[in-house]
Write an enzyme that holds these catalytic residues in place. Sequence first.
Site, PDB file in Angstrom:
ATOM      1  N   GLU A   1      45.684  41.449  45.540  1.00 38.90           N
ATOM      2  CA  GLU A   1      45.985  40.576  46.806  1.00 38.90           C
ATOM      3  C   GLU A   1      46.142  39.216  46.497  1.00 38.90           C
ATOM      4  O   GLU A   1      45.207  38.554  45.366  1.00 38.90           O
ATOM      5  CB  GLU A   1      44.706  40.516  47.831  1.00 38.90           C
ATOM      6  CG  GLU A   1      44.708  41.902  48.540  1.00 38.90           C
ATOM      7  CD  GLU A   1      43.595  41.711  49.650  1.00 38.90           C
ATOM      8  OE1 GLU A   1      43.077  40.828  49.860  1.00 38.90           O
ATOM      9  OE2 GLU A   1      43.257  42.835  50.060  1.00 38.90           O
TER      10      GLU A   1
ATOM     11  N   GLU B   1      51.710  42.283  54.557  1.00 39.26           N
ATOM     12  CA  GLU B   1      50.774  42.673  55.534  1.00 39.26           C
ATOM     13  C   GLU B   1      50.705  41.363  56.646  1.00 39.26           C
ATOM     14  O   GLU B   1      50.561  40.556  56.266  1.00 39.26           O
ATOM     15  CB  GLU B   1      49.422  42.995  55.220  1.00 39.26           C
ATOM     16  CG  GLU B   1      48.474  43.510  56.246  1.00 39.26           C
ATOM     17  CD  GLU B   1      47.152  43.976  55.685  1.00 39.26           C
ATOM     18  OE1 GLU B   1      46.327  44.386  56.775  1.00 39.26           O
ATOM     19  OE2 GLU B   1      46.895  43.908  54.507  1.00 39.26           O
TER      20      GLU B   1
ATOM     21  N   LYS C   1      46.634  47.293  42.718  1.00 42.65           N
ATOM     22  CA  LYS C   1      47.089  46.375  43.515  1.00 42.65           C
ATOM     23  C   LYS C   1      46.008  45.154  43.699  1.00 42.65           C
ATOM     24  O   LYS C   1      45.073  45.280  43.630  1.00 42.65           O
ATOM     25  CB  LYS C   1      47.251  47.002  44.888  1.00 42.65           C
ATOM     26  CG  LYS C   1      47.747  45.954  46.085  1.00 42.65           C
ATOM     27  CD  LYS C   1      48.104  46.778  47.295  1.00 42.65           C
ATOM     28  CE  LYS C   1      47.109  47.207  48.179  1.00 42.65           C
ATOM     29  NZ  LYS C   1      46.151  45.855  48.823  1.00 42.65           N
TER      30      LYS C   1
ATOM     31  N   ASP D   1      41.136  49.709  49.235  1.00 42.98           N
ATOM     32  CA  ASP D   1      39.535  49.472  49.585  1.00 42.98           C
ATOM     33  C   ASP D   1      39.315  49.459  51.130  1.00 42.98           C
ATOM     34  O   ASP D   1      37.890  49.224  51.464  1.00 42.98           O
ATOM     35  CB  ASP D   1      39.148  47.957  49.004  1.00 42.98           C
ATOM     36  CG  ASP D   1      40.162  46.811  49.773  1.00 42.98           C
ATOM     37  OD1 ASP D   1      40.915  47.223  50.285  1.00 42.98           O
ATOM     38  OD2 ASP D   1      39.795  45.741  49.122  1.00 42.98           O
ATOM     39  N   SER D   2      40.085  49.654  51.961  1.00 38.97           N
ATOM     40  CA  SER D   2      40.140  50.002  53.473  1.00 38.97           C
ATOM     41  C   SER D   2      39.012  51.257  53.592  1.00 38.97           C
ATOM     42  O   SER D   2      38.539  51.326  54.719  1.00 38.97           O
ATOM     43  CB  SER D   2      41.313  50.207  54.042  1.00 38.97           C
ATOM     44  OG  SER D   2      42.207  51.139  53.315  1.00 38.97           O
TER      45      SER D   2
ATOM     46  N   ASP E   1      43.918  49.910  44.697  1.00 39.76           N
ATOM     47  CA  ASP E   1      43.218  48.465  45.039  1.00 39.76           C
ATOM     48  C   ASP E   1      42.118  48.193  44.185  1.00 39.76           C
ATOM     49  O   ASP E   1      41.258  48.791  43.855  1.00 39.76           O
ATOM     50  CB  ASP E   1      42.792  48.604  46.540  1.00 39.76           C
ATOM     51  CG  ASP E   1      43.528  48.119  47.592  1.00 39.76           C
ATOM     52  OD1 ASP E   1      44.422  47.200  47.169  1.00 39.76           O
ATOM     53  OD2 ASP E   1      43.389  48.075  48.787  1.00 39.76           O
TER      54      ASP E   1
END
Length: 263
Positions: free
Chosen positions: A114, A181, A112, A44-45, A83
């Site tokens: 978080e 991270e 993925k 999502d970056s 993501d």
Amino acid sequence: MTKKMTISKILNSKGDKPLVMITAYDALFANLFEESADILLVGDSLNTSFAGKDDTLSATLEQMIYHTGAVCSGSPASFVICDMPFGTYTTKKEALKNAVKVFQSTQADAVKIEGGADKADIVKHLTSNGIAVCGHIGLLPQSVRSEGGYKVKGKDEASALSLIEDAKAIEAAGAFCMVIEGVKADVAERVAKSVSIPLVGIGAGAGVDGQVLVFSDMLGLFEKFTPKFVKKYLEGASVVREAVAEYAKEVRSREFPSEKYSY
């Protein structure tokens, strides 16, 4: 065409050869990365790197599905992780519905998520229903607003123990690997040794089981800022500017197109 990575191979890489992960958002760059990368992460970056946003929170499920589909098309031999964007996995039911949509709409190999121990029940629900999950612990970009910025983790023993707890919870929930991270290198190494699945680091030192970078950072294309952990392997922005400037000069002087480039 390279041989496609599998979950079994990813798991077996623990303690052996470090995993190479890089972000990709389209078919063109995915194809360029296919030969060297073990895993392509459709992060999502993309909204910070290419949409000019200040954080990743604006990314939508529809965006992620579109870009994941493009990456899968451009690099069919790559192991592709999508993501799950902010707000798409707040409950087990919602997470499964949205992850199923990703799997049905693309050829993604995994999603993925978080979060640490607080998201273990959601990860477990997904893995119990045929969705392969890569975890993400430590600094969580989707929590940047609630935390008041991007803050390095593992600065004290309590934080270190919390990260170890998170990693163990996500492993127990069935994740096959994790991104870690923004964590102090010595702590990240402790976390990696606490679990049997690979931890892929970004800003987490060399003592983990692999590395991931955002490709526009490592190719020097993104100039807004450069995180401390990013090594630029190419001054991409300068290369592009020079090429475009040369093109513009030749167009204005009528040097391009010459007879060679005309029908």
